[in-house]
Design a protein around this motif. Structure first.
Motif, PDB file in Angstrom:
ATOM      1  N   LYS A   1     116.335 -15.532  10.801  1.00 15.25           N
ATOM      2  CA  LYS A   1     117.385 -14.774  10.127  1.00 15.25           C
ATOM      3  C   LYS A   1     117.491 -15.186   8.661  1.00 15.25           C
ATOM      4  CE  LYS A   1     120.218 -13.823  14.204  1.00 15.25           C
ATOM      5  NZ  LYS A   1     121.520 -14.021  14.867  1.00 15.25           N
ATOM      6  N   GLU A   2     117.313 -16.481   8.407  1.00 16.90           N
ATOM      7  CA  GLU A   2     117.351 -16.956   7.027  1.00 16.90           C
ATOM      8  C   GLU A   2     116.208 -16.354   6.220  1.00 16.90           C
ATOM      9  OE1 GLU A   2     116.424 -21.144   4.719  1.00 16.90           O
ATOM     10  OE2 GLU A   2     117.394 -21.226   6.689  1.00 16.90           O
ATOM     11  N   VAL A   3     115.004 -16.370   6.789  1.00 17.28           N
ATOM     12  CA  VAL A   3     113.834 -15.821   6.102  1.00 17.28           C
ATOM     13  C   VAL A   3     114.013 -14.331   5.839  1.00 17.28           C
ATOM     14  CG1 VAL A   3     111.380 -15.268   6.406  1.00 17.28           C
ATOM     15  CG2 VAL A   3     112.217 -17.561   6.941  1.00 17.28           C
ATOM     16  N   CYS A   4     114.642 -13.643   6.783  1.00 13.56           N
ATOM     17  CA  CYS A   4     114.866 -12.201   6.647  1.00 13.56           C
ATOM     18  C   CYS A   4     116.078 -11.871   5.791  1.00 13.56           C
ATOM     19  CB  CYS A   4     115.045 -11.572   8.026  1.00 13.56           C
ATOM     20  SG  CYS A   4     113.582 -11.585   9.053  1.00 13.56           S
ATOM     21  N   ASP A   5     116.673 -12.864   5.162  1.00 13.96           N
ATOM     22  CA  ASP A   5     117.905 -12.665   4.388  1.00 13.96           C
ATOM     23  C   ASP A   5     119.019 -12.124   5.276  1.00 13.96           C
ATOM     24  OD1 ASP A   5     116.077 -11.613   1.479  1.00 13.96           O
ATOM     25  OD2 ASP A   5     116.888 -13.592   1.981  1.00 13.96           O
ATOM     26  N   ILE A   6     118.941 -12.455   6.549  1.00 17.60           N
ATOM     27  CA  ILE A   6     119.975 -12.225   7.549  1.00 17.60           C
ATOM     28  C   ILE A   6     120.145 -10.757   7.939  1.00 17.60           C
ATOM     29  CG2 ILE A   6     122.406 -12.547   8.146  1.00 17.60           C
ATOM     30  CD1 ILE A   6     122.444 -14.953   6.307  1.00 17.60           C
ATOM     31  N   ASN A   7     120.060  -9.838   6.996  1.00 21.31           N
ATOM     32  CA  ASN A   7     120.423  -8.453   7.295  1.00 21.31           C
ATOM     33  C   ASN A   7     119.367  -7.427   6.927  1.00 21.31           C
ATOM     34  OD1 ASN A   7     123.071  -8.684   8.448  1.00 21.31           O
ATOM     35  ND2 ASN A   7     123.777  -9.339   6.440  1.00 21.31           N
ATOM     36  N   ILE A   8     118.097  -7.668   7.292  1.00 14.96           N
ATOM     37  CA  ILE A   8     117.057  -6.667   7.015  1.00 14.96           C
ATOM     38  C   ILE A   8     117.413  -5.337   7.671  1.00 14.96           C
ATOM     39  CG2 ILE A   8     114.695  -6.005   7.633  1.00 14.96           C
ATOM     40  CD1 ILE A   8     113.808  -8.781   6.986  1.00 14.96           C
ATOM     41  N   ALA A   9     117.850  -5.413   8.923  1.00 13.55           N
ATOM     42  CA  ALA A   9     118.164  -4.176   9.645  1.00 13.55           C
ATOM     43  C   ALA A   9     119.274  -3.403   8.942  1.00 13.55           C
ATOM     44  CB  ALA A   9     118.548  -4.484  11.094  1.00 13.55           C
ATOM     45  N   GLY A  10     120.311  -4.099   8.490  1.00  8.09           N
ATOM     46  CA  GLY A  10     121.405  -3.443   7.798  1.00  8.09           C
ATOM     47  C   GLY A  10     120.948  -2.828   6.475  1.00  8.09           C
ATOM     48  N   ASP A  11     120.039  -3.509   5.777  1.00  9.80           N
ATOM     49  CA  ASP A  11     119.544  -2.987   4.513  1.00  9.80           C
ATOM     50  C   ASP A  11     118.735  -1.716   4.676  1.00  9.80           C
ATOM     51  OD1 ASP A  11     118.885  -6.287   3.105  1.00  9.80           O
ATOM     52  OD2 ASP A  11     120.716  -5.089   3.209  1.00  9.80           O
ATOM     53  N   LEU A  12     118.112  -1.545   5.848  1.00  9.91           N
ATOM     54  CA  LEU A  12     117.264  -0.382   6.076  1.00  9.91           C
ATOM     55  C   LEU A  12     118.014   0.769   6.726  1.00  9.91           C
ATOM     56  CD1 LEU A  12     113.981  -2.096   7.315  1.00  9.91           C
ATOM     57  CD2 LEU A  12     114.480  -1.222   5.053  1.00  9.91           C
TER      58      LEU A  12
ATOM     59  N   ARG B   1     116.853 -22.811  16.891  1.00 11.90           N
ATOM     60  CA  ARG B   1     116.498 -23.158  15.507  1.00 11.90           C
ATOM     61  C   ARG B   1     115.561 -22.105  14.919  1.00 11.90           C
ATOM     62  NH1 ARG B   1     116.026 -28.419  17.741  1.00 11.90           N
ATOM     63  NH2 ARG B   1     113.745 -28.266  17.703  1.00 11.90           N
ATOM     64  N   ALA B   2     114.643 -21.607  15.744  1.00 14.23           N
ATOM     65  CA  ALA B   2     113.688 -20.609  15.272  1.00 14.23           C
ATOM     66  C   ALA B   2     114.392 -19.311  14.889  1.00 14.23           C
ATOM     67  CB  ALA B   2     112.633 -20.346  16.343  1.00 14.23           C
ATOM     68  N   ILE B   3     115.336 -18.878  15.724  1.00 17.96           N
ATOM     69  CA  ILE B   3     116.080 -17.651  15.429  1.00 17.96           C
ATOM     70  C   ILE B   3     116.901 -17.821  14.154  1.00 17.96           C
ATOM     71  CG2 ILE B   3     117.997 -16.203  16.194  1.00 17.96           C
ATOM     72  CD1 ILE B   3     115.399 -15.497  17.535  1.00 17.96           C
ATOM     73  N   ALA B   4     117.526 -18.988  13.998  1.00 22.38           N
ATOM     74  CA  ALA B   4     118.305 -19.243  12.786  1.00 22.38           C
ATOM     75  C   ALA B   4     117.409 -19.193  11.553  1.00 22.38           C
ATOM     76  CB  ALA B   4     119.005 -20.597  12.890  1.00 22.38           C
ATOM     77  N   LYS B   5     116.234 -19.795  11.658  1.00 27.19           N
ATOM     78  CA  LYS B   5     115.308 -19.791  10.531  1.00 27.19           C
ATOM     79  C   LYS B   5     114.793 -18.380  10.267  1.00 27.19           C
ATOM     80  CE  LYS B   5     112.877 -21.673   7.289  1.00 27.19           C
ATOM     81  NZ  LYS B   5     113.546 -22.220   6.083  1.00 27.19           N
TER      82      LYS B   5
ATOM     83  N   GLN C   1     107.887 -11.180   8.420  1.00 30.13           N
ATOM     84  CA  GLN C   1     108.793 -12.321   8.355  1.00 30.13           C
ATOM     85  C   GLN C   1     108.440 -13.362   9.422  1.00 30.13           C
ATOM     86  OE1 GLN C   1     110.517 -12.281   5.641  1.00 30.13           O
ATOM     87  NE2 GLN C   1     109.859 -10.152   5.381  1.00 30.13           N
ATOM     88  N   LEU C   2     108.064 -12.906  10.607  1.00 25.04           N
ATOM     89  CA  LEU C   2     107.639 -13.836  11.663  1.00 25.04           C
ATOM     90  C   LEU C   2     106.432 -14.655  11.212  1.00 25.04           C
ATOM     91  CD1 LEU C   2     107.888 -11.892  15.051  1.00 25.04           C
ATOM     92  CD2 LEU C   2     109.037 -14.028  14.465  1.00 25.04           C
ATOM     93  N   ALA C   3     105.536 -14.010  10.494  1.00 23.39           N
ATOM     94  CA  ALA C   3     104.315 -14.690  10.047  1.00 23.39           C
ATOM     95  C   ALA C   3     104.618 -15.811   9.060  1.00 23.39           C
ATOM     96  CB  ALA C   3     103.356 -13.683   9.426  1.00 23.39           C
ATOM     97  N   LYS C   4     105.802 -15.800   8.451  1.00 21.24           N
ATOM     98  CA  LYS C   4     106.176 -16.834   7.483  1.00 21.24           C
ATOM     99  C   LYS C   4     106.699 -18.095   8.159  1.00 21.24           C
ATOM    100  CE  LYS C   4     107.435 -13.409   3.972  1.00 21.24           C
ATOM    101  NZ  LYS C   4     108.532 -12.837   3.164  1.00 21.24           N
ATOM    102  N   LEU C   5     107.030 -18.005   9.443  1.00 22.14           N
ATOM    103  CA  LEU C   5     107.577 -19.151  10.150  1.00 22.14           C
ATOM    104  C   LEU C   5     106.477 -20.132  10.528  1.00 22.14           C
ATOM    105  CD1 LEU C   5     110.056 -17.407  12.631  1.00 22.14           C
ATOM    106  CD2 LEU C   5     110.517 -18.275  10.334  1.00 22.14           C
ATOM    107  N   LYS C   6     106.845 -21.396  10.686  1.00 24.30           N
ATOM    108  CA  LYS C   6     105.863 -22.358  11.163  1.00 24.30           C
ATOM    109  C   LYS C   6     105.480 -22.005  12.606  1.00 24.30           C
ATOM    110  CE  LYS C   6     109.281 -25.930  12.429  1.00 24.30           C
ATOM    111  NZ  LYS C   6     109.715 -27.314  12.136  1.00 24.30           N
TER     112      LYS C   6
END
Length: 219
Positions: free
Chosen positions: A207-218, A201-205, A159-164
């Motif tokens: 979380k958005e890219v990760c659909d906010i709750n990757i950790a919860g989903d796993l 802004r980076a953290i907000a983006k 997910q980090l790799a998807k960020l600018k």
């Protein structure tokens, strides 16, 4: 990248099956399996290469050496799970990083600092993994549960790799390397206040890219 490894990455058991398939003779899948962890290794290498090493080798060089060694020596891997595979890849990365430090930083010195501690390098890498997991904390997870779920780090790395680039860099500086906003500002040639806002802004983006709750989903 073909769809088979991507689908395999969706569940730990699928990675285990893929490992068994490779061992049974389907070696053509090995490169694709290892490619799944390039972003993961890249993040770890980025956090470990200091300024002295970056003048002599790039993050991509270190990751490429690790990938090539893993491909060459896969027959030595005895694990069956993704977690065991990650531990093995970290060990290879640590080995190449230790040699890079010895060769490029301490080569001309004749004191105890030439003896680079493999364990110390490995611990720094493990600390980086914990830092990745903390970007999306799971309130239901205990520290021991987080330690046992290192596979999460591969997803976060992807997910980090998807960020600018600027968002990626400020998260690495702040969350993985622990730099202050003053230090980040100096590295990125901006003001401290701008560094803080960029990080938010980076953290907000992220979380958005990760659909906010990757950790919860796993969990």
């Amino acid at each position: 990248m073909s769809s088979a490894p991507a689908e395999a990455a969706s569940a730990n058991v699928s990675i285990s099956e893929l490992i068994l398939q490779i061992r049974s003779g389907q070696r053509q899948s090995l490169g694709e399996l290892l490619q799944l962890y390039r972003n993961y290794l890249n993040v770890l290498a980025t956090t470990q290469l200091d300024a002295r090493l970056r003048r002599r080798m790039s993050t991509s060089d270190l990751v490429q050496e690790t990938m090539l060694a893993a491909h060459r020596d896969f027959d030595q891997f005895r694990g069956r799970s993704e977690g065991e595979l990650l531990a093995w890849l970290r060990q290879i990365l640590s080995h190449h990083l230790s040699h890079a430090i010895e060769r490029n930083v301490y080569a001309q010195k004749r004191d105890i600092r030439r003896e680079v501690s493999f364990d110390r390098v490995a611990k720094r890498i493990d600390d980086s993994i914990a830092g990745l997991s903390n970007l999306l904390p799971d309130p239901m997870a205990t520290p021991s549960e987080i330690a046992c779920r290192r596979e999460l780090a591969t997803e976060l790395s992807d997910q980090l790799a998807k960020l600018k680039t600027r968002y990626h860099d400020v998260i690495v500086y702040r969350n993985l390397q622990g730099y202050s906003f003053d230090e980040i500002a100096q590295k990125m040639d901006i003001k401290p206040g701008a560094a803080r806002m960029l990080w938010l802004r980076a953290i907000a983006k992220f979380k958005e890219v990760c659909d906010i709750n990757i950790a919860g989903d796993l969990s």
